[in-house]
Motif scaffolding. Structure first.
Motif: not given
Length: 223
Positions: A96-100, A107-108, A152-153, A136-138
């Motif tokens: 989550q930090i990486y994505r932020e 992040a993935r 993912n879905y 992962l979807i987000a």
């Protein structure tokens, strides 16, 4: 609960896909999943006013948290091995930090590693995986990696089927969400074979409708 409303969208009509639902597709897409029990609940990032000083401070906080988590993971792995249960928890937060910070690929990859370690510790059919797959979807949506979003879905649906094999009612929301995704992919032309996607959506919609009709019949008989 009787359900009588049918939500029809243009792509549904075009491909003969429809489903009886108690709330709209996009509302179902926002239904919260089971959350991963992690220290992430204690980690919050304030929404800051858009000025350079505050933005710089926020980025510094993220960087310091990133460094702390990376070192913590390294220490746990050194002491207990790379598949220790706490590794998954810290990887989940780190991703989550990486994505932020804007590093969506990292992040993935980190979410995927968190999922791998989690499965090794909690088994293949554990509901607390839901939160990792949702992230992962987000993240794959942000990357516009539509094949991965689709995978993912489908994995999330597969996981729900294993976790809730004795309670089909709990499959209705995930069925609606996957149908919703397939229709979105058709409308936005995100994936190749529209006819195949439509067939998948119809099959999933039929499963959801079958569960809903069974519930309605049971309710009528109980009245």
């Amino acid at each position: 609960m009787k359900v009588s409303k049918c939500i029809l969208r243009p792509a549904c009509l075009a491909f003969g896909v429809f489903i009886l639902v108690s709330k709209p597709f996009f509302a179902l897409a926002q239904t919260p999943s089971n959350t991963l029990a992690t220290d992430a609940n204690n980690l919050s990032f304030e929404k800051r006013a858009p000025n350079k000083l505050q933005a710089s401070t926020h980025q510094q906080e993220l960087f310091e948290t990133q460094q702390y988590l990376e070192q913590k993971i390294s220490d746990i792995e050194a002491a207990n091995g790379v598949h220790h249960v706490d590794v998954s928890t810290h990887l989940f937060i780190l991703a989550q930090i990486y994505r932020e910070q804007g590093d969506k690929v990292k992040a993935r990859n980190t979410f995927e590693r968190s999922l791998e370690v989690h499965r090794m510790n909690h088994g293949l059919y554990d509901a607390s995986q839901f939160a990792i797959v949702e992230e992962l979807i987000a993240t794959n949506r942000l990357l516009e990696s539509w094949i991965d979003v689709n995978s993912n879905y489908e994995y999330l649906y597969w996981l729900h089927r294993r976790v809730y094999k004795d309670d089909e009612n709990k499959l209705i929301d995930i069925l609606n969400r996957v149908v919703n995704w397939k229709i979105e992919a058709i409308e936005r032309q995100l994936l190749g074979d529209r006819e195949s996607l439509a067939k998948q959506a119809r099959n999933l919609a039929n499963k959801a409708n079958k569960i809903i009709r069974s519930n309605n019949i049971a309710n009528e008989q109980g009245e």
